[in-house]
Design an enzyme around this catalytic site. Structure first.
Site, short mmCIF file in Angstrom:
data_model
loop_
_atom_site.label_atom_id
_atom_site.label_comp_id
_atom_site.label_asym_id
_atom_site.label_seq_id
_atom_site.Cartn_x
_atom_site.Cartn_y
_atom_site.Cartn_z
N TYR A 179 -2.27 -0.67 9.96
CA TYR A 179 -2.25 -1.06 8.55
C TYR A 179 -0.98 -0.57 7.88
O TYR A 179 -0.28 -1.35 7.20
CB TYR A 179 -3.47 -0.46 7.86
CG TYR A 179 -3.59 -0.80 6.40
CD1 TYR A 179 -4.05 -2.04 5.99
CD2 TYR A 179 -3.27 0.14 5.42
CE1 TYR A 179 -4.18 -2.36 4.64
CE2 TYR A 179 -3.40 -0.16 4.07
CZ TYR A 179 -3.86 -1.40 3.68
OH TYR A 179 -3.98 -1.71 2.35
N SER A 235 0.85 -1.19 0.00
CA SER A 235 0.00 0.00 0.00
C SER A 235 0.88 1.23 0.00
O SER A 235 1.98 1.21 0.56
CB SER A 235 -0.89 0.02 1.25
OG SER A 235 -1.54 1.28 1.39
#
Length: 264
Positions: free
Chosen positions: A155, A142
């Site tokens: 995350y 990501s």
């Protein structure tokens, strides 16, 4: 006479392939001729994007947090279908919260999938790839791994760990002809993205506009290309990196975020 598809005859293992980016990756690889073992925690009917290539896709249940289950599936796959040429780590979870409200359970669960799962799968397949002297692995991370995001500490940290793990692995296996790269998407139209919008109380159109335009109060710069990614945009990047067109690319982190991070 047309040329054979560029991945013709190759066997690919894709995690998190039940929907979203994982399903798009499975479809993109199958469209290029690969046979795909598409794994997910609870695989169901093939997503629409993958159905035209159903004869090349085998769905299998897999919990990437279970190292023994990963080793078993990889061994069974190679016994029944042949050597795994391509592995793509897509399985991931997002449990958003400010750090002050982040629970130990949410932190552990996030790392169990996003980081431990990547390690389990990567270790199992590259052990075999190095022995054969060939193979390609891609971890879908990501852009949050490279730029701070409020409310996404677990995350972002788990994805940053997955990126560096993949690079270190790539360094270790390069001499054996195995390439390891990462693809780092930005905001993408997936169930995970839609769940974030729902949690924020915004309708999809408003939330998407805020992402594209940027939000100074959230320290977001917006998306210079003016659109949110489709899962197929990420899948195309993965398909390139596992192909022979990328044969001299390894240890690379390819951002596919429309310029959202300004590659900070």
């Amino acid at each position: 006479m047309s040329a054979a598809p560029e991945l013709d005859g190759r066997l690919a293992l894709v995690t998190g392939a039940g929907r979203g980016i994982g399903a798009a990756v499975a479809a993109a690889l199958a469209a290029r001729g690969a046979r795909v073992v598409a794994t997910d925690l609870a695989p169901g009917e093939l997503p629409a994007a993958a159905r035209p290539y159903a004869e090349r896709i085998t769905a299998r249940a897999l919990d990437v947090t279970d190292a023994a289950a990963v080793d078993t599936l990889v061994a069974e796959t190679e016994e029944s279908a042949g050597p795994i040429d391509i592995a793509v780590n897509v399985a991931g979870v997002l449990r958003g919260a400010p750090v002050a409200e982040l629970t130990d359970a949410d932190w552990a669960a996030t790392f169990a999938v996003n980081t431990d799962g990547v390690m389990h799968v990567s270790r199992a397949v590259t052990r075999r790839m190095t022995a054969r002297g060939r193979g390609s692995l891609v971890t879908v991370a990501s852009n949050a791994a490279g730029i701070p995001r409020a409310g996404m500490a677990a995350y972002a940290a788990s994805k940053a760990a997955a990126v560096m793990f993949t690079k270190c692995l790539g360094l270790e296996v390069a001499a054996h002809g195995v390439r390891c790269n990462t693809v780092s998407p930005g905001s993408t139209l997936t169930d995970m993205q839609r769940a974030m919008w729902t949690a924020s109380g915004q309708d999809a159109e408003t939330a998407a506009r805020h992402i594209i335009e940027g939000d100074l109060t959230a320290h977001r710069t917006g998306i210079p290309l003016g659109r949110i990614a489709d899962p197929s945009d990420i899948a195309e990047a993965v398909a390139f990196l596992v192909s022979d067109r990328a044969r001299h690319i390894t240890l690379h982190d390819l951002y596919v975020d429309g310029g959202a991070t300004l590659r900070a």
